[in-house]
Each structure stands twice: as structure tokens, then as C-alpha cells.
Design a protein around this motif. Structure first.
Motif, short mmCIF file in Angstrom:
data_model
loop_
_atom_site.label_atom_id
_atom_site.label_comp_id
_atom_site.label_asym_id
_atom_site.label_seq_id
_atom_site.Cartn_x
_atom_site.Cartn_y
_atom_site.Cartn_z
N TYR A 107 0.87 -1.17 0.00
CA TYR A 107 0.00 0.00 0.00
C TYR A 107 0.91 1.22 0.00
O TYR A 107 1.75 1.37 0.89
CB TYR A 107 -0.91 0.01 1.22
N LYS A 108 0.77 2.05 -1.03
CA LYS A 108 1.62 3.22 -1.20
C LYS A 108 3.10 2.85 -1.08
O LYS A 108 3.90 3.54 -0.47
CB LYS A 108 1.24 4.33 -0.23
N GLY A 109 3.45 1.71 -1.68
CA GLY A 109 4.83 1.26 -1.74
C GLY A 109 5.34 0.49 -0.53
O GLY A 109 6.45 -0.02 -0.55
N LYS A 110 4.54 0.39 0.54
CA LYS A 110 4.96 -0.31 1.76
C LYS A 110 4.31 -1.70 1.80
O LYS A 110 3.07 -1.81 1.71
CB LYS A 110 4.56 0.46 3.01
N PRO A 111 5.10 -2.78 1.94
CA PRO A 111 4.53 -4.11 2.05
C PRO A 111 3.54 -4.22 3.22
O PRO A 111 3.72 -3.58 4.26
CB PRO A 111 5.75 -5.00 2.29
N LEU A 112 2.51 -5.03 3.02
CA LEU A 112 1.47 -5.24 4.03
C LEU A 112 1.62 -6.62 4.67
O LEU A 112 1.91 -7.60 3.98
CB LEU A 112 0.08 -5.13 3.39
N TYR A 113 1.41 -6.65 5.98
CA TYR A 113 1.58 -7.87 6.77
C TYR A 113 0.40 -8.08 7.72
O TYR A 113 -0.28 -7.14 8.10
CB TYR A 113 2.83 -7.77 7.66
N LEU A 114 0.25 -9.32 8.14
CA LEU A 114 -0.65 -9.69 9.23
C LEU A 114 0.22 -9.90 10.47
O LEU A 114 1.45 -9.91 10.37
CB LEU A 114 -1.41 -10.97 8.87
N TRP A 115 -0.39 -10.09 11.63
CA TRP A 115 0.35 -10.33 12.89
C TRP A 115 -0.17 -11.63 13.48
O TRP A 115 -1.38 -11.79 13.66
CB TRP A 115 0.16 -9.15 13.81
N PHE A 116 0.73 -12.57 13.78
CA PHE A 116 0.32 -13.90 14.21
C PHE A 116 -0.44 -13.91 15.53
O PHE A 116 -1.15 -14.87 15.82
CB PHE A 116 1.52 -14.84 14.24
N LYS A 117 -0.35 -12.86 16.33
CA LYS A 117 -1.07 -12.83 17.61
C LYS A 117 -2.49 -12.28 17.50
O LYS A 117 -3.27 -12.41 18.44
CB LYS A 117 -0.28 -12.04 18.65
N ASP A 118 -2.82 -11.66 16.37
CA ASP A 118 -4.21 -11.24 16.15
C ASP A 118 -5.03 -12.50 15.89
O ASP A 118 -4.70 -13.29 15.01
CB ASP A 118 -4.32 -10.28 14.96
N LYS A 119 -6.08 -12.67 16.67
CA LYS A 119 -6.89 -13.90 16.56
C LYS A 119 -8.25 -13.68 15.94
O LYS A 119 -8.82 -14.59 15.36
CB LYS A 119 -7.06 -14.56 17.94
N GLN A 120 -8.81 -12.48 16.08
CA GLN A 120 -10.15 -12.21 15.59
C GLN A 120 -10.13 -10.96 14.71
O GLN A 120 -9.30 -10.07 14.93
CB GLN A 120 -11.11 -11.97 16.75
N PRO A 121 -11.08 -10.89 13.76
CA PRO A 121 -11.17 -9.67 12.96
C PRO A 121 -11.28 -8.45 13.88
O PRO A 121 -11.98 -8.48 14.89
CB PRO A 121 -12.47 -9.87 12.16
N GLY A 122 -10.54 -7.41 13.54
CA GLY A 122 -10.57 -6.19 14.33
C GLY A 122 -9.49 -6.11 15.39
O GLY A 122 -9.21 -5.03 15.91
N ASP A 123 -8.85 -7.24 15.74
CA ASP A 123 -7.73 -7.19 16.70
C ASP A 123 -6.63 -6.31 16.11
O ASP A 123 -6.38 -6.35 14.90
CB ASP A 123 -7.15 -8.58 16.96
N LYS A 124 -5.96 -5.54 16.96
CA LYS A 124 -4.86 -4.68 16.53
C LYS A 124 -3.68 -4.82 17.50
O LYS A 124 -3.02 -3.85 17.83
CB LYS A 124 -5.32 -3.21 16.48
N THR A 125 -3.42 -6.04 17.94
CA THR A 125 -2.39 -6.24 18.97
C THR A 125 -0.98 -6.00 18.45
O THR A 125 -0.05 -5.88 19.24
CB THR A 125 -2.49 -7.65 19.59
#
Length: 124
Positions: free
Chosen positions: A93-111
Motif C-alpha cells: 500500500y503506497k509502496g509499503k509491504p502489508l503484513y498480518l500479525w500472528f497474535k491477532d486472533k479475531q477480525p478487528g484485533d490490533k495487537t
């Protein structure tokens, strides 16, 4: 005759969109970017926007899985695709790679927001 021509052109336009590949599977939820399942997406300060590379590989990528792009996917607007060190493709997004975080368990988590002061929820 005119309706036949319009139908044919509409069909060709739909075919062209399908042949172009899928746009980024990204949405906005609660002010941050999220994947198609509603999981928060993150950016990494060590990634240089527009460099075409991800600085998160190996063990880092196990904790911060890249938002994968399929071979048929193509870039559109603010969304692009980089080829990772392992040859896989990742959305940006705008040149920056996008990642998920393995500790987020549910939609909406932002840990993952703020982890080590270098990981941040991706914002539109």
C-alpha cells in the motif's frame, strides 16, 4: 443491432476486468486497512516505500505473514505488488509491504500496532 453491440461490448469489458487479475483484497475497518477476513494489516518501519523489497523475511515473516498476492493479481491505484526474497508475491500500500500479525486472533484485533515501535496498523 445496437443492443447486440452493447451486449458484446459489455461482455468484452467484463472479460478484460477478469483477465486483469484481482485487485488488492483489502478493505478499511475502524480506520485501518484489513484483509478480506477483516484481520488488521500492518506496515514495518524498516521497509522502504517504493523499494520493491520486504525487510521482513525468515523468522520475521513467520510472525508477520505477508499479505500474499496470487500470480494473476495485478496492481491498481495505491496498491502494488513486490516479489519477496523467497519468490512469493506480496501486496503493498503506497509502496509499503502489508503484513498480518500472528497474535491477532479475531477480525478487528490490533495487537501488533506499536510492537517494538516499528510495526504499525496500516492506515488509509
Amino acid at each position: 443491432m445496437r443492443s447486440t453491440l452493447v451486449s458484446a461490448l459489455s461482455g468484452l469489458a467484463l472479460f478484460a476486468v477478469c483477465a486483469a487479475g484481482v485487485a488488492a483484497p483489502v478493505d478499511t475497518r475502524d480506520g485501518v486497512l484489513a484483509n478480506a477476513s477483516g484481520m488488521t494489516l500492518y506496515v514495518f518501519d524498516k521497509d522502504v516505500a517504493g523499494s520493491g523489497k520486504s525487510a521482513c523475511n525468515g523468522d520475521c515473516a513467520a510472525k508477520w505473514p505477508p499479505l500474499a498476492a496470487a500470480a494473476a493479481d495485478s496492481a491498481h491505484g495505491d496498491y502494488g505488488i513486490v516479489v519477496r526474497d523467497d519468490g512469493s508475491r506480496q501486496w503493498t500500500y503506497k509502496g509499503k509491504p502489508l503484513y498480518l500479525w500472528f497474535k491477532d486472533k479475531q477480525p478487528g484485533d490490533k495487537t501488533g500496532d506499536g510492537v517494538n515501535n516499528v510495526w504499525h496498523a496500516a492506515r488509509p
